[in-house]
Design an enzyme around this catalytic site. Structure first.
Site, PDB file in Angstrom:
ATOM      1  N   LYS A 203       0.843  -1.197   0.000  1.00  0.00           N
ATOM      2  CA  LYS A 203       0.000   0.000   0.000  1.00  0.00           C
ATOM      3  C   LYS A 203       0.881   1.252   0.000  1.00  0.00           C
ATOM      4  O   LYS A 203       0.704   2.156  -0.794  1.00  0.00           O
ATOM      5  CB  LYS A 203      -0.899  -0.048   1.242  1.00  0.00           C
ATOM      6  CG  LYS A 203      -1.901   1.062   1.349  1.00  0.00           C
ATOM      7  CD  LYS A 203      -2.886   0.739   2.475  1.00  0.00           C
ATOM      8  CE  LYS A 203      -3.689   1.947   2.879  1.00  0.00           C
ATOM      9  NZ  LYS A 203      -4.657   1.653   3.933  1.00  0.00           N
ATOM     10  N   GLU A 209      10.440  -4.623   4.789  1.00  0.00           N
ATOM     11  CA  GLU A 209      10.560  -6.013   4.345  1.00  0.00           C
ATOM     12  C   GLU A 209      10.267  -6.124   2.848  1.00  0.00           C
ATOM     13  O   GLU A 209      11.009  -6.757   2.087  1.00  0.00           O
ATOM     14  CB  GLU A 209       9.569  -6.913   5.112  1.00  0.00           C
ATOM     15  CG  GLU A 209       9.870  -7.098   6.577  1.00  0.00           C
ATOM     16  CD  GLU A 209       9.222  -6.031   7.460  1.00  0.00           C
ATOM     17  OE1 GLU A 209       8.896  -4.936   6.947  1.00  0.00           O
ATOM     18  OE2 GLU A 209       9.058  -6.300   8.662  1.00  0.00           O
ATOM     19  N   GLY A 264      -5.011  -2.461   5.246  1.00  0.00           N
ATOM     20  CA  GLY A 264      -4.201  -3.580   4.748  1.00  0.00           C
ATOM     21  C   GLY A 264      -4.860  -4.928   4.986  1.00  0.00           C
ATOM     22  O   GLY A 264      -4.977  -5.756   4.086  1.00  0.00           O
ATOM     23  N   ARG A 265      -5.340  -5.145   6.214  1.00  0.00           N
ATOM     24  CA  ARG A 265      -5.913  -6.467   6.548  1.00  0.00           C
ATOM     25  C   ARG A 265      -7.320  -6.642   5.995  1.00  0.00           C
ATOM     26  O   ARG A 265      -7.925  -7.694   6.193  1.00  0.00           O
ATOM     27  CB  ARG A 265      -5.881  -6.678   8.052  1.00  0.00           C
ATOM     28  CG  ARG A 265      -6.562  -5.587   8.859  1.00  0.00           C
ATOM     29  CD  ARG A 265      -6.208  -5.687  10.336  1.00  0.00           C
ATOM     30  NE  ARG A 265      -6.736  -4.579  11.126  1.00  0.00           N
ATOM     31  CZ  ARG A 265      -6.141  -3.403  11.274  1.00  0.00           C
ATOM     32  NH1 ARG A 265      -5.000  -3.143  10.647  1.00  0.00           N
ATOM     33  NH2 ARG A 265      -6.674  -2.471  12.040  1.00  0.00           N
ATOM     34  N   GLU A 350      -5.089  -7.554  14.930  1.00  0.00           N
ATOM     35  CA  GLU A 350      -4.590  -6.211  14.618  1.00  0.00           C
ATOM     36  C   GLU A 350      -5.749  -5.214  14.718  1.00  0.00           C
ATOM     37  O   GLU A 350      -5.562  -4.049  15.038  1.00  0.00           O
ATOM     38  CB  GLU A 350      -3.967  -6.176  13.223  1.00  0.00           C
ATOM     39  CG  GLU A 350      -3.019  -5.007  13.045  1.00  0.00           C
ATOM     40  CD  GLU A 350      -2.133  -5.119  11.816  1.00  0.00           C
ATOM     41  OE1 GLU A 350      -0.974  -4.712  11.879  1.00  0.00           O
ATOM     42  OE2 GLU A 350      -2.614  -5.600  10.766  1.00  0.00           O
ATOM     43  N   HIS A 381      -5.534 -34.378  17.025  1.00  0.00           N
ATOM     44  CA  HIS A 381      -4.449 -35.246  17.502  1.00  0.00           C
ATOM     45  C   HIS A 381      -3.335 -34.445  18.148  1.00  0.00           C
ATOM     46  O   HIS A 381      -2.239 -34.962  18.354  1.00  0.00           O
ATOM     47  CB  HIS A 381      -3.925 -36.089  16.342  1.00  0.00           C
ATOM     48  CG  HIS A 381      -4.981 -36.999  15.797  1.00  0.00           C
ATOM     49  ND1 HIS A 381      -5.139 -38.291  16.232  1.00  0.00           N
ATOM     50  CD2 HIS A 381      -5.981 -36.763  14.912  1.00  0.00           C
ATOM     51  CE1 HIS A 381      -6.180 -38.830  15.601  1.00  0.00           C
ATOM     52  NE2 HIS A 381      -6.710 -37.921  14.806  1.00  0.00           N
ATOM     53  N   LYS A 501       9.067  -0.836  14.591  1.00  0.00           N
ATOM     54  CA  LYS A 501       9.661  -0.416  13.310  1.00  0.00           C
ATOM     55  C   LYS A 501      10.680   0.692  13.545  1.00  0.00           C
ATOM     56  O   LYS A 501      11.769   0.690  12.983  1.00  0.00           O
ATOM     57  CB  LYS A 501       8.561   0.153  12.396  1.00  0.00           C
ATOM     58  CG  LYS A 501       7.707  -0.872  11.707  1.00  0.00           C
ATOM     59  CD  LYS A 501       6.919  -0.165  10.623  1.00  0.00           C
ATOM     60  CE  LYS A 501       5.647  -0.871  10.275  1.00  0.00           C
ATOM     61  NZ  LYS A 501       4.775  -0.089   9.400  1.00  0.00           N
TER      62      LYS A 501
END
Ligand code: G6Q
Length: 538
Positions: A203, A209, A264-265, A350, A381, A501
């Site tokens: 965005k 990263e 973003g999410r 978030e 399991h 950050k």
């Protein structure tokens, strides 16, 4: 919020509810298993195995009313700037609004803009899928790598995995997110750069990263193709930041836009879903959008007592705030949904991991729970033991489909039998008397006893299709919205990711510079940096 009359009443009611027994609630009301269900947009929602009565439900619905949920839903759909700390509209619902509908933000009809980008994505996707879009050396694109992180990664990964059955199988899809070089190395080690297309999804187009991986991808491509002009054929961008895209060297004609009113999410169905569209094709992508839109309309228009996201949001809140449950397990009985819990972790945590209200005051109650999960039956399991017999209350969302995508022998019946059995076992358990009746030695009886009374929801749909996935995603988006509205928090900002950050930005030169700048962190951080300084490494 905790001062609202309905909250107070729920508090009082919860001390009664702690003594509820699902065995008795079912025994006293033979219709409960049908009555406490609702059906909408192809979802059969069974909430009968919750620690609730009709009174609980009406108090929860009252709480939703008192918290102004209705007005807040309407404000979102009108495009009001309900993300107050970032002064933004919250309009992921516009991403799937049908052509012709109009939602105006700052004087612009955003629905028309959405459809223009969708058409551009469809044109590009079709050209990659049919081989018309060629690499720099004239070879057909065989590999598509999405580079992005957080909201620009988790949605695309989840959707690709969920809809893999509908994907074009002669194309390979990979996703690079982590700044750990291993992620890039493993995603590219067996690929031919001449046949590889990178989608740089960001965005902001400034994320550390993603930009680090994008530059590494450009070096990798140019090392093989040896011509800077190759970037135009091997890189496209998804972003709101045309300036940075151009600076990176990507022609903005190959940029797919989205907008600051898409969080973003909440962006997996925006241009961030370009890799999804290339994988499944524009037709399936539009079917997914249609599924999202159907759920949006249900959320907007259905009365709260039949509104699946509202009911699920309130039930989650019931355990979170009145039973001190700390987590929610999401357990899809569909292998293709293996990344759905990871996707939901960002969406829910978030969004609702907040400690202050919209007015900036400390919240007076617990906010978002921890979401986690794994596909069934694998989880049975491993960690289900704790859900069945541990000391923690873990409400579960079971997701299942009546029809398999791959009908293989008895597999699907076995899968469904397991999901229904788990919900049944959690709810009703096994009393010590029942265990004794099986001639169990008395010392073993406590170990083999199941207390039961462990709540779960069942979401039953027909089959995992693009449309069904759209409905599921929108369902959880609106659950988050419902809870955030009651807690009166901003579910659409994420200031909590900022501090780390900034601190990382400070540490980077301290690790890299040979001059070894003096360190002024705490003694622990200083010692760790000293051990890892590049200049000190062999
Ligand atoms: C999501 C968050 C966050 C974001 C990533 C990537 O809601 O804002 O996860 O998606 O930090 O950001 P960019 O898309 O700007 O690279």
């Amino acid at each position: 919020m905790t001062k609202q009359p309905a909250w107070k009443k729920l508090e009082a009611h919860s001390s009664k509810a702690r003594k509820f027994s699902l065995r008795s609630l079912f025994a006293d009301d033979p219709e409960r298993g049908q009555r406490m269900t609702t059906e909408a947009v192809g979802i059969y929602f069974d909430y009968s195995k919750n620690l609730i009565t009709t009174e609980t439900l009406s108090l929860l619905l009252k709480l939703a009313e008192e918290s102004g949920l209705r007005a807040r839903i309407d404000a979102m759909f009108r495009g009001e700037k309900i993300n107050t700390t970032e002064k933004r509209s919250v309009l992921h619902v516009a991403l799937r609004a049908p052509k012709g509908q109009s939602i105006v933000v700052d004087g612009k009809d955003v629905v028309a803009e959405v459809h223009a980008v969708l058409d551009k994505m469809a044109d590009f996707s079709t050209r990659v899928r049919n081989g018309e879009w060629k690499g720099h050396s004239g070879k057909r694109i065989r590999n598509v790598i999405n580079i992005g992180i957080g909201g620009s990664d988790l949605g695309p990964v989840m959707a690709y995995e969920a809809l893999r059955h509908y994907s074009q199988r002669d194309l390979t899809f990979r996703f690079v997110s982590n700044v750990d070089g291993t992620d890039f190395f493993e995603a590219t080690r067996d690929l031919d750069a001449e046949e590889t297309l990178f989608i740089v999804s960001s965005k902001t187009f400034t994320t550390l990263e993603t930009m680090t991986n994008a530059h590494t991808a450009r070096d990798w491509t140019l090392a093989a193709l040896k011509d800077p002009a190759a970037v135009a054929k091997h890189f496209v961008a998804v972003s709101t930041n045309a300036g940075e895209v151009a600076r990176f060297g990507i022609d903005t004609a190959n940029m797919f836009e989205f907008w600051d009113w898409v969080g973003g999410r909440y962006s997996m169905d925006s241009a961030i879903g370009l890799s999804t569209m290339i994988a499944i094709g524009p037709g399936h992508f539009r079917a997914m959008l249609d599924g999202l839109h159907q759920m949006d309309e249900h959320f907007r228009a259905a009365p709260f007592d039949r509104n699946v996201p509202v009911l699920m949001g309130l039930l989650g809140l019931w355990y979170n705030n009145f039973f001190h449950a700390e987590t929610v397990a999401v357990l899809p009985y569909e292998q293709y949904l293996k990344r759905f819990p990871a996707y939901l972790q960002q969406l829910t945590m978030e969004s609702n991991g907040k400690h202050v209200t919209l007015e900036g005051k400390k919240v007076s109650c617990q906010t978002g729970p921890v979401y986690w999960g794994e596909p069934g039956t694998n989880g049975q399991h491993s960690f289900y033991q704790l859900i069945h017999q541990g000391t923690k209350l873990i409400p579960c969302d079971f997701i299942a489909f009546t029809r398999p995508i791959h009908p293989l022998g008895r597999h699907h019946e076995l899968l469904l039998a397991n999901v229904f059995a788990q919900a049944e076992a959690l709810a009703f358990g096994k009393t010590s008397r029942e265990v004794q009746a099986e001639n169990t030695p008395s010392w073993l009886v406590p170990h083999r006893t199941f207390e039961g009374n462990r709540p779960s929801n069942i979401i039953l749909m027909e089959q995992l299709t693009p449309e069904a996935l759209g409905k599921l995603v929108a369902l959880y988006e609106h659950i988050v919205f419902t809870q955030g509205a009651v807690w009166q928090i901003d579910s659409f900002d994420q200031w909590g990711v900022e501090l780390g950050k900034v601190l990382a930005g400070r540490i980077i030169p301290e690790l890299e510079e040979h001059a070894e700048p003096p360190l002024s962190h705490d003694s622990s951080t200083n010692a760790l940096i000293r051990r890892c300084r590049k200049s000190g490494r062999p």
